[in-house]
Design a protein around this motif. Sequence first.
Motif, PDB file in Angstrom:
ATOM      1  N   LEU A 203      37.672  39.325  38.633  1.00  0.00           N
ATOM      2  CA  LEU A 203      36.696  40.406  38.616  1.00  0.00           C
ATOM      3  C   LEU A 203      35.321  39.962  39.111  1.00  0.00           C
ATOM      4  O   LEU A 203      34.501  40.804  39.477  1.00  0.00           O
ATOM      5  N   HIS A 204      35.090  38.658  39.127  1.00  0.00           N
ATOM      6  CA  HIS A 204      33.839  38.163  39.692  1.00  0.00           C
ATOM      7  C   HIS A 204      33.829  38.283  41.218  1.00  0.00           C
ATOM      8  O   HIS A 204      32.753  38.218  41.832  1.00  0.00           O
ATOM      9  N   GLU A 205      34.995  38.455  41.810  1.00  0.00           N
ATOM     10  CA  GLU A 205      35.094  38.506  43.267  1.00  0.00           C
ATOM     11  C   GLU A 205      35.418  39.915  43.776  1.00  0.00           C
ATOM     12  O   GLU A 205      34.799  40.391  44.721  1.00  0.00           O
ATOM     13  N   VAL A 206      36.404  40.579  43.155  1.00  0.00           N
ATOM     14  CA  VAL A 206      36.836  41.902  43.610  1.00  0.00           C
ATOM     15  C   VAL A 206      37.208  42.771  42.411  1.00  0.00           C
ATOM     16  O   VAL A 206      37.456  42.281  41.313  1.00  0.00           O
ATOM     17  N   ASP A 207      37.257  44.071  42.668  1.00  0.00           N
ATOM     18  CA  ASP A 207      37.823  45.052  41.721  1.00  0.00           C
ATOM     19  C   ASP A 207      37.162  45.074  40.345  1.00  0.00           C
ATOM     20  O   ASP A 207      37.814  45.387  39.343  1.00  0.00           O
ATOM     21  N   ALA A 208      35.872  44.797  40.282  1.00  0.00           N
ATOM     22  CA  ALA A 208      35.187  44.860  38.990  1.00  0.00           C
ATOM     23  C   ALA A 208      35.260  46.261  38.390  1.00  0.00           C
ATOM     24  O   ALA A 208      35.321  46.415  37.167  1.00  0.00           O
ATOM     25  N   VAL A 209      35.285  47.285  39.251  1.00  0.00           N
ATOM     26  CA  VAL A 209      35.321  48.666  38.754  1.00  0.00           C
ATOM     27  C   VAL A 209      36.610  48.972  38.007  1.00  0.00           C
ATOM     28  O   VAL A 209      36.674  49.929  37.235  1.00  0.00           O
ATOM     29  N   HIS A 210      37.649  48.166  38.235  1.00  0.00           N
ATOM     30  CA  HIS A 210      38.933  48.389  37.556  1.00  0.00           C
ATOM     31  C   HIS A 210      39.185  47.358  36.456  1.00  0.00           C
ATOM     32  O   HIS A 210      40.302  47.275  35.930  1.00  0.00           O
ATOM     33  N   GLY A 211      38.167  46.597  36.094  1.00  0.00           N
ATOM     34  CA  GLY A 211      38.358  45.505  35.161  1.00  0.00           C
ATOM     35  C   GLY A 211      38.901  45.937  33.808  1.00  0.00           C
ATOM     36  O   GLY A 211      39.845  45.327  33.282  1.00  0.00           O
ATOM     37  N   LEU A 212      38.335  46.968  33.225  1.00  0.00           N
ATOM     38  CA  LEU A 212      38.795  47.427  31.913  1.00  0.00           C
ATOM     39  C   LEU A 212      40.242  47.906  31.985  1.00  0.00           C
ATOM     40  O   LEU A 212      41.034  47.652  31.066  1.00  0.00           O
ATOM     41  N   TYR A 213      40.589  48.566  33.077  1.00  0.00           N
ATOM     42  CA  TYR A 213      41.972  49.033  33.239  1.00  0.00           C
ATOM     43  C   TYR A 213      42.932  47.849  33.353  1.00  0.00           C
ATOM     44  O   TYR A 213      44.013  47.864  32.746  1.00  0.00           O
ATOM     45  N   TYR A 214      42.559  46.833  34.087  1.00  0.00           N
ATOM     46  CA  TYR A 214      43.427  45.663  34.226  1.00  0.00           C
ATOM     47  C   TYR A 214      43.645  44.977  32.873  1.00  0.00           C
ATOM     48  O   TYR A 214      44.756  44.505  32.581  1.00  0.00           O
ATOM     49  N   LEU A 215      42.615  44.914  32.050  1.00  0.00           N
ATOM     50  CA  LEU A 215      42.760  44.314  30.726  1.00  0.00           C
ATOM     51  C   LEU A 215      43.691  45.160  29.850  1.00  0.00           C
ATOM     52  O   LEU A 215      44.495  44.616  29.081  1.00  0.00           O
ATOM     53  N   LEU A 216      43.577  46.468  29.992  1.00  0.00           N
ATOM     54  CA  LEU A 216      44.490  47.358  29.259  1.00  0.00           C
ATOM     55  C   LEU A 216      45.925  47.133  29.707  1.00  0.00           C
ATOM     56  O   LEU A 216      46.844  47.027  28.877  1.00  0.00           O
ATOM     57  N   MET A 217      46.130  47.043  31.009  1.00  0.00           N
ATOM     58  CA  MET A 217      47.482  46.843  31.528  1.00  0.00           C
ATOM     59  C   MET A 217      48.022  45.458  31.169  1.00  0.00           C
ATOM     60  O   MET A 217      49.239  45.286  31.042  1.00  0.00           O
ATOM     61  N   HIS A 218      47.145  44.497  30.996  1.00  0.00           N
ATOM     62  CA  HIS A 218      47.588  43.177  30.546  1.00  0.00           C
ATOM     63  C   HIS A 218      48.266  43.300  29.184  1.00  0.00           C
ATOM     64  O   HIS A 218      49.334  42.706  28.957  1.00  0.00           O
TER      65      HIS A 218
END
Length: 258
Positions: free
Chosen positions: A43-58
């Motif tokens: 998230l420091h490089e790309v897709d920060a706007v989707h960070g919370l969603y990625y953590l949810l999907m994790h």
Amino acid sequence: MGLPALVMSVLALWRLDRGGMWRDEAVSFQVGRRSVPQIWLLLHEVDAVHGLYYLLMHAVLAVHPGEVVLRLPSVCAAAGSAALVAALGTRLVRPRVGLWAGLLYAVTPMAGHFAQEGRSYALVAAGATAATLLFVRAVRGGSWWPYGALLALTCWLHEFAVLLLLAHAVSLALARAGARVWRGWGCAATAVVLALVPMVLVSRRQAAQVAWLREPTAQTAGGLLRTFLGPTDAVYGVCLGLALVGLLGLVGRRGEPT
């Protein structure tokens, strides 16, 4: 509220297992399968706007990594949105209007599309609809902080959800809301914007990631409206007419959001 949610669920679950993921879904799956430290570095490089969603999907994919499980949060969110639309219509007008509003949302092509996609958009829609319901309650004497907290969380799912503040401000203006309501909304809106500042600063540095997108035009806006309301002229005309009738019926009801 139950019937719209049921209809949305049935439509969203139909052929949910398509036997393949498209590009962005594959990204959701691959990133969600990484460890939390690995996601944080990404998230420091790309897709920060989707960070919370990625953590949810994790967390979701830790239960069972698979195509259907990847899309289930969107299915649940879409069903919740249909129920919330029904609740909103009931609160603004009457139960029958709420029922039909929820059912119309459930059969909307765009709602069905994102209900079956392993991305954040159905969850953002659910958050936006729930925040709007809390907005109505706050206008009618409830607390503004649940509205602000939920909208801030929704904006962290996708920062463009902040545009909902503009829509709600227009609603207050059309309803000729009093100073007390404007003060409450202003405090909540300020809190939402301040909570989103870190996301904006990070995502701005990653703007090159979406540099291929073109500026919207009147033609693309019209195409988006047609995609949402219906693919055929008949369906599009009926849904657009109902939306306009609903708006005209609510404009000017002093002290109530439209």
